[in-house]
Design an enzyme around this catalytic site. Structure first.
Site, short mmCIF file in Angstrom:
data_model
loop_
_atom_site.label_atom_id
_atom_site.label_comp_id
_atom_site.label_asym_id
_atom_site.label_seq_id
_atom_site.Cartn_x
_atom_site.Cartn_y
_atom_site.Cartn_z
CB ALA A 231 35.51 28.99 -28.86
CG ASP B 5 39.86 26.70 -28.01
OD1 ASP B 5 39.02 26.87 -28.92
OD2 ASP B 5 39.59 26.09 -26.95
CE LYS C 44 30.90 28.43 -27.43
NZ LYS C 44 30.74 27.97 -26.11
#
Ligand code: LMR
Length: 398
Positions: free
Chosen positions: A210, A208, A243
Site C-alpha cells: 500500500a 499487501d 497513497k
C-alpha cells in the site's frame, strides 16, 4: 427484520476519524488515519495526477464499460512499477479492484476457493482490517510475532519460530514495505530467508503493498518482494494506488497473482474475472486511467508526467524522513531519554510508539492529540511547528 442483525465491531481507525471531526479545539492534531499530509496539513492532489485528470477529461469520449478486469494498460503499468522484470509477464495475472482493500479482498476470494482451504497468517500486530476481512470471509486467521516491543524493531527470530507451525498450502500475509502499524520493516535478508522458507514449506505469500515509494524509494521498497517473486512459483500482491498517487477516494487497486504456468494463468484469470463480476461487476475506471496516464509517460506539458510524479513522491518521502529525524530529536529533548530514537529508523507514515491505552487516551483528552489506541501515529499529520508541543505532551503523559 433487520433487528435480527448482529452488531458489527467498530473499525478503530474509522472511529477515531469521527472523534477527531467532532473535536472543537483549534489546536487538535490528527495522527490517526493513514493519509499523507503536507506541511500545511493538506492532502494535496499531486500535480502529475492533476494534469492527467485534465488530460483524461479532454480525451475520454465515453464512460461505457471497460472489462471485468478493468483497464489492462493500467494493469501493465502497475505490474511494471511493482515487479519490473522480476517475473516473465506471461506468468502474471492482474486485475483491477477498488483500492488496495478491494484487491486484497479479491485475492482472498481466490485463496478461499482453492481445494486445500488455506489458513492465512498475519503479523501481530497488523492493519486491523486484515483480521476483520479474513473473519468476514470465513478464512482461518493465525498470527505470527513481528514486533519487538523492547527494541521497536522486527523480531525476525520470533517471527520465524512462530511460522514453524505453518502447514503446506497455508498463506503468509506480508506488508511489502512501511509496515502498518509498526513502521518497522523486514530487511532484504529477511525477505531472502522468507523466500527460502516459503519454497521449503510450500507456502503462498500474499503481499499487501500500500505504500510503495513512501519508505526508502520506489525501487528500494519492493526489492524484497521482487526477490520473492523471482524465486517462487506463485505469489499474490494486493497493490494500492491510494497513497503513492494520493487518489484515496478514487479507489485505485490491482490484484496481482504470479502463477507457475499457462494453465494456472487461465484459471486464475477466469476466477478473478468471475469474482469481480460477482462482487461489483466492473472495477472503477477513473483513478486507474489517471494512474495509467501518469505511468505511461504521457507528456502533457513538456515534462513527462511520470517524471513529475517521481519527483513529487520523492518530496513526500523526504518530508516524512526529515520529520522522523526531527521528531526523534525533539522526543529525546522532551523526555531526556533515547526511548523514542527508533522513530528515526522506522519507515513510511506510521510508527508504533509503545504507549499504554491510558496514555493514548490522556493525549487525546488533555492535549487534543489523536492517535490509534495501540499508539500508532501517522507522522505525516505533524509539521515542524507542532513537534515540540507534541513531544512535550508525550513527556507529560508517560
Ligand atoms: C490506515 O491504516 O489508516 C489506512 O490504511 C486507512 C485505512 O483504510 O485504514
Amino acid at each position: 427484520m433487520f433487528e435480527t442483525l448482529k452488531d458489527q465491531p467498530e473499525d478503530k481507525i474509522m472511529a477515531l476519524m469521527a472523534l477527531f471531526a467532532q473535536d472543537q479545539r483549534d489546536k487538535k492534531i490528527d495522527l490517526g488515519v493513514g493519509v499523507y499530509k503536507n506541511d500545511q496539513g493538506i492532502t494535496p492532489i499531486m500535480k502529475a495526477v492533476s494534469r492527467a485528470i485534465s488530460f483524461l477529461n479532454m480525451k475520454q469520449k465515453s464512460k461505457s464499460y471497460v472489462g471485468l478486469l478493468g483497464n489492462m494498460s493500467f494493469i501493465d503499468q502497475i505490474i511494471r512499477l511493482v515487479l519490473e522484470d522480476a517475473v516473465p509477464r506471461d506468468r502474471i495475472v492482474g486485475g483491477q479492484a477498488p483500492g488496495g482493500t478491494g484487491a486484497l479482498h479479491q485475492l482472498l476470494l481466490l485463496i478461499r476457493s482453492v481445494k486445500l482451504k488455506p489458513r492465512v497468517w498475519i503479523s501481530s500486530p497488523s492493519w486491523p482490517n486484515h483480521e476483520a476481512i479474513l473473519d468476514h470471509l470465513g478464512i482461518r486467521c493465525l498470527k505470527y510475532s513481528y514486533f519487538d516491543t523492547e527494541t521497536c524493531e522486527v523480531d525476525f527470530e520470533h517471527m520465524m519460530s512462530d511460522l514453524v507451525s505453518v502447514k503446506s498450502g497455508d498463506v503468509i500475509l506480508l506488508h511489502g514495505c512501511c509496515h502498518n502499524p509498526t513502521g518497522a520493516n523486514l530487511s532484504y535478508e529477511n525477505w531472502v530467508d522468507l523466500t527460502k522458507f516459503c519454497l521449503q514449506k510450500n507456502v503462498l505469500p500474499l503481499v499487501d503493498l500500500a505504500y510503495q515509494g513512501f519508505g526508502d524509494g520506489i525501487e528500494e521498497d519492493v526489492a524484497g518482494l521482487r526477490h520473492m517473486a523471482t524465486n517462487l512459483p506463485e505469489i499474490c500482491v494486493a497493490v494500492s494506488g491510494s497513497k503513492n498517487f494520493g487518489l484515496y477516494r478514487e479507489r485505485v487497486g490491482a490484484a496481482i497473482a504470479v502463477v507457475s504456468d499457462k494453465k494456472g494463468h487461465k484459471i486464475v484469470e477466469d476466477n478473478l474475472k468471475s469474482f469481480n463480476r460477482l462482487t461489483f461487476s466492473f472495477p472503477p475506471d477513473f483513478g486507474a486511467s489517471v494512474v495509467d496516464l501518469v505511468l505511461s509517460e504521457c507528456d502533457t506539458d513538456d515534462t513527462p508526467l511520470v517524471k513529475l510524479w517521481r519527483t513529487e513522491l520523492t518530496e513526500m518521502r523526504s518530508r516524512m524522513l526529515d520529520l522522523r529525524l526531527s521528531l526523534a530529536d525533539s522526543l529525546r529533548r522532551s523526555t531526556n531519554s533515547s526511548r523514542f530514537d527508533f522513530v528515526s529508523k522506522h519507515r513510511g507514515m506510521f510508527s508504533l510508539l509503545g504507549l499504554s491505552p491510558d496514555e493514548v487516551l490522556r493525549l487525546r483528552k488533555e492535549h487534543g492529540i489523536y492517535m490509534v489506541g495501540d499508539s500508532r501515529i501517522n507522522l505525516a499529520g505533524l509539521n515542524n511547528t507542532q513537534l515540540d508541543d507534541f513531544s512535550m505532551a508525550i513527556a507529560a503523559v508517560i
